[in-house]
Design a protein around this motif. Structure first.
Motif, PDB file in Angstrom:
ATOM      1  N   LEU A 167      74.943  59.205  58.863  1.00 28.59           N
ATOM      2  CA  LEU A 167      74.901  58.165  57.843  1.00 28.59           C
ATOM      3  C   LEU A 167      73.977  58.606  56.701  1.00 28.59           C
ATOM      4  O   LEU A 167      74.335  58.491  55.531  1.00 28.59           O
TER       5      LEU A 167
ATOM      6  N   HIS B  11      60.092  50.334  63.648  1.00 28.94           N
ATOM      7  CA  HIS B  11      60.095  50.489  62.208  1.00 28.94           C
ATOM      8  C   HIS B  11      59.129  49.541  61.550  1.00 28.94           C
ATOM      9  O   HIS B  11      58.980  48.405  61.951  1.00 28.94           O
TER      10      HIS B  11
ATOM     11  N   ARG C  19      67.186  65.425  54.707  1.00 27.43           N
ATOM     12  CA  ARG C  19      66.875  65.427  56.139  1.00 27.43           C
ATOM     13  C   ARG C  19      65.428  65.047  56.404  1.00 27.43           C
ATOM     14  O   ARG C  19      65.116  64.377  57.379  1.00 27.43           O
TER      15      ARG C  19
ATOM     16  N   ASN D 120      74.384  59.392  64.865  1.00 28.56           N
ATOM     17  CA  ASN D 120      75.064  58.691  63.771  1.00 28.56           C
ATOM     18  C   ASN D 120      74.116  58.364  62.627  1.00 28.56           C
ATOM     19  O   ASN D 120      74.539  58.275  61.484  1.00 28.56           O
ATOM     20  N   TYR D 121      72.840  58.158  62.943  1.00 33.30           N
ATOM     21  CA  TYR D 121      71.872  57.933  61.874  1.00 33.30           C
ATOM     22  C   TYR D 121      71.849  59.129  60.931  1.00 33.30           C
ATOM     23  O   TYR D 121      71.800  58.986  59.717  1.00 33.30           O
TER      24      TYR D 121
ATOM     25  N   ASP E 267      61.887  48.334  68.505  1.00 35.69           N
ATOM     26  CA  ASP E 267      61.873  48.662  67.091  1.00 35.69           C
ATOM     27  C   ASP E 267      60.493  49.124  66.699  1.00 35.69           C
ATOM     28  O   ASP E 267      59.535  48.380  66.833  1.00 35.69           O
TER      29      ASP E 267
ATOM     30  N   GLN F 146      61.723  56.262  65.695  1.00 41.14           N
ATOM     31  CA  GLN F 146      62.492  55.984  66.903  1.00 41.14           C
ATOM     32  C   GLN F 146      62.010  56.794  68.099  1.00 41.14           C
ATOM     33  O   GLN F 146      62.222  56.415  69.235  1.00 41.14           O
TER      34      GLN F 146
ATOM     35  N   ARG G  88      61.701  58.490  58.102  1.00 39.44           N
ATOM     36  CA  ARG G  88      61.930  57.037  58.102  1.00 39.44           C
ATOM     37  C   ARG G  88      62.715  56.529  59.292  1.00 39.44           C
ATOM     38  O   ARG G  88      62.618  55.361  59.648  1.00 39.44           O
ATOM     39  N   VAL G  89      63.534  57.377  59.888  1.00 40.73           N
ATOM     40  CA  VAL G  89      64.371  56.880  60.990  1.00 40.73           C
ATOM     41  C   VAL G  89      64.136  57.615  62.307  1.00 40.73           C
ATOM     42  O   VAL G  89      63.826  56.999  63.319  1.00 40.73           O
TER      43      VAL G  89
ATOM     44  N   TYR H 208      63.485  63.034  54.629  1.00 48.22           N
ATOM     45  CA  TYR H 208      63.312  61.591  54.463  1.00 48.22           C
ATOM     46  C   TYR H 208      63.878  60.855  55.668  1.00 48.22           C
ATOM     47  O   TYR H 208      63.265  59.944  56.220  1.00 48.22           O
ATOM     48  N   MET H 209      65.068  61.305  56.077  1.00 46.24           N
ATOM     49  CA  MET H 209      65.724  60.701  57.231  1.00 46.24           C
ATOM     50  C   MET H 209      64.829  60.834  58.465  1.00 46.24           C
ATOM     51  O   MET H 209      64.671  59.893  59.245  1.00 46.24           O
TER      52      MET H 209
END
Ligand SMILES: Nc1ncnc2c1ncn2[C@@H]1O[C@H](COP(=O)(O)OP(=O)(O)OP(=O)(O)O)[C@@H](O)[C@H]1O
Ligand SMILES: [Mg+2]
Lengths: 286, 244
Positions: A169, A280, A177, A165-166, A278, A188, A183-184, A179-180
């Motif tokens: 989103l 992040h 893609r 889902n990240y 987390d 993770q 950063r995410v 950047y995603m």
């Protein structure tokens, strides 16, 4: 109903029996190694070079520890970089392409190549053809080729385990893609990636076939120079056994190698258990 | 007209999902899309947001116009997706703080000025009526929010990049009545500045907030009209059957 319960009982006993069997085999092996090899383990064994006639009958295995360390390091670097990039391609970019299927298939096939053949290939190509001779670099690369599919598969699974889902989103916000991923997805999956790399290192540390003809020799100070041959724990063990040099030293080396791999695997499991925290950078606990 | 679809078709793996969609959405209105499960509402929204095309086997035909731009002929897909925001049925909390969730898209677009980001953060959270609830824990992970708060956060994140159109896919389907009312109110409020299209299974909700209602069936638009008329005296029998 009675039969049902009876079957359940049989299944359950089977599960227990197999679990017990695995535990038994493992602890028997470990106990035997400790019994036979324990007395050989000493500070001198860990810090001295092999001595005696034939060589290895006395002294220690320090150069072999060092050599294995260097080999594993080179393997994980040479395989880690292309391996992780391949995994990123497979999970983040290859969504609808047929190249993805080809890459997946290739990786699967690579995983099936016997490691002695990897060794022979590296021998023919790097050691002979490119005239590198038996050396650390050739052995590291041979091990790298061996662990590459492991790294691709574990890191791919690490990225796939991140909630899809990240990605949806990010896409709906017009975020690229790359950047995603940075950063995410990557933050993770750091624990799973690290633990995968560690498992690959353990796998490489114990492998004998790929280094037998490419890097490992009976005696070397394992200086770490890229184009010098090295000693390595599994190869040293193999020589001690096959030449009947010294059974005590052989069991000592075996125990050391097993303990090393055990530690690496436990660390890998421990890192793996960080998953879900987390990672992040903008999260700081109160 | 903000958004218009002309003879728009979508298929997945050669299976036709949307057929000959012709719709026009007026600026600064709330429109509702209703229809039975599987009729293609989500596919429609995702096609307008241009993320349906990421599914394998997606193909489309026809045009979707955002003002005078044919969105399927634009090179810069990212900017189209930001101009037409999409809020999912299940809200997604990115694994970062509340603030970082709100400004995620803005940051991506290159805004670095801290004051500016802070301001966007506060402004957007206020507009979704979340500011008072979270102003003391902006640095806490967003996943600590409740479902209703998270859905409002998702809306804040979508409007932070200043879209022209906001699409919402059953945003209240898993929320309690209080949260649902809150979101309905804020959507009506937001419609003063942007065009809102909401998919809902809740006909009362459509009645409460939408000026226009679209009824879909089997991948086709059966009828579209002002909400009162759709609910009191629709043209088509299918609509009547579904509404009454
Ligand atoms: N990625 C996909 N690949 C193939 N078929 C799909 C895909 N996504 C949706 N479909 C099909 O498209 C049709 C419409 O699905 P869609 O999700 O748009 O319906 P919906 O109106 O949103 O339903 P609901 O009210 O249950 O959310 C369904 O028949 C579904 O099986
Ligand atoms: Mg849907």
């Amino acid at each position: 109903m009675i039969i049902r319960r009876y079957l359940d009982f049989i299944w359950l006993s089977l599960f227990w029996a197999s679990g017990l069997l695995i535990l038994l085999v493992l602890s028997a092996m470990l106990a035997y190694l400790i019994w036979r090899g324990g007395p050989a383990l000493s500070l001198e064994f860990l810090t001295a070079s092999p001595r005696g006639i034939p060589l290895g009958a006395q002294g220690g295995v320090y150069p072999a520890i060092k050599g294995t360390f260097y080999l594993v390091l080179i393997a994980v670097v040479t395989a880690g970089i292309p391996g992780i990039i391949t995994a990123i391609y497979l999970t983040e970019y290859g969504m609808q392409s047929s190249l993805k299927e080809i890459v997946n298939l290739t990786v699967q096939c690579m995983a099936g190549i016997p490691s002695i053949i990897t060794g022979l290939f590296v021998y023919a190509f790097l050691v002979v053809q490119l005239k590198w001779g038996m050396c650390l670099m050739a052995g590291g690369i041979a091990l790298g080729i061996m662990v590459l599919p492991v790294i691709v598969l574990t890191t791919r699974d690490a990225f796939l385990a991140v909630d899809n889902n990240y990605r949806w989103l990010g896409a709906s916000l017009g975020v690229s893609r790359g950047y995603m991923f940075l950063r995410v997805i990557l933050p993770q999956s750091v624990p799973a990636v690290l633990s995968g790399l560690l498992l690959a290192m353990g796998y490489a540390a114990g492998a004998t076939a790929p280094i037998m003809v490419t890097a490992a020799v009976i005696s070397s100070n394992s200086s770490g120079a890229w184009f010098e041959p090295v000693m390595a724990l599994p190869y040293h063990l193999y020589i001690l056994f096959s030449e009947h040099t010294s059974m005590d030293k052989a069991y000592g080396t075996a125990l050391l190698l097993v303990l090393l791999l055990l530690v690496v695997n436990i660390i890998a499991l421990w890192i793996r258990s960080w998953q879900g925290r987390d990672f992040h950078n903008d999260f700081r606990p109160k | 007209m903000t958004l218009g679809l002309n003879n728009f078709y979508v298929s997945y793996n050669n299976k036709l999902i949307l057929q000959d969609i012709n719709l026009a959405f007026q600026e600064k209105t709330v429109s509702a899309i209703v229809g039975p499960s599987g009729c293609g509402k989500t596919t429609l929204l995702r096609s307008i947001n241009r993320t349906a095309e990421l599914e394998s086997g997606f193909r489309c035909n026809g045009e979707i116009m955002l003002y005078s731009v044919n969105i399927y002929q634009t090179k810069d897909v990212g900017s189209i997706r930001r101009r037409i925001g999409l809020v999912f049925q299940q809200p997604v909390a990115l694994p970062m703080s509340i603030t970082e969730n709100v400004i995620f898209g803005v940051r991506y677009c290159g805004e670095k000025n801290k004051n500016c980001l802070q301001e966007i953060n506060e402004q957007c959270l206020r507009r979704v009526a979340l500011w008072n609830e979270v102003k003391d824990k902006l640095k806490r992970p967003a996943r600590e929010l409740s479902g209703g708060q998270l859905q409002r956060l998702s809306i804040a994140r979508a409007i932070a990049v200043r879209p022209d159109v906001l699409l919402l896919d059953e945003p209240c389907s898993s929320l309690d009545p209080a949260s649902t009312h809150m979101i309905e109110d804020l959507l009506v409020d937001l419609a003063q500045e942007l065009t809102i299209i909401i998919v809902t299974h809740n006909l009362i909700q459509a009645k409460r907030i939408a000026q226009e209602t679209v009824f879909m069936l089997d991948g086709q638009v059966v009828e579209k009209g002002p909400t009162e008329i759709m609910f009191s005296n629709p043209d088509k029998n299918e609509t009547r059957d579904y509404f009454f």
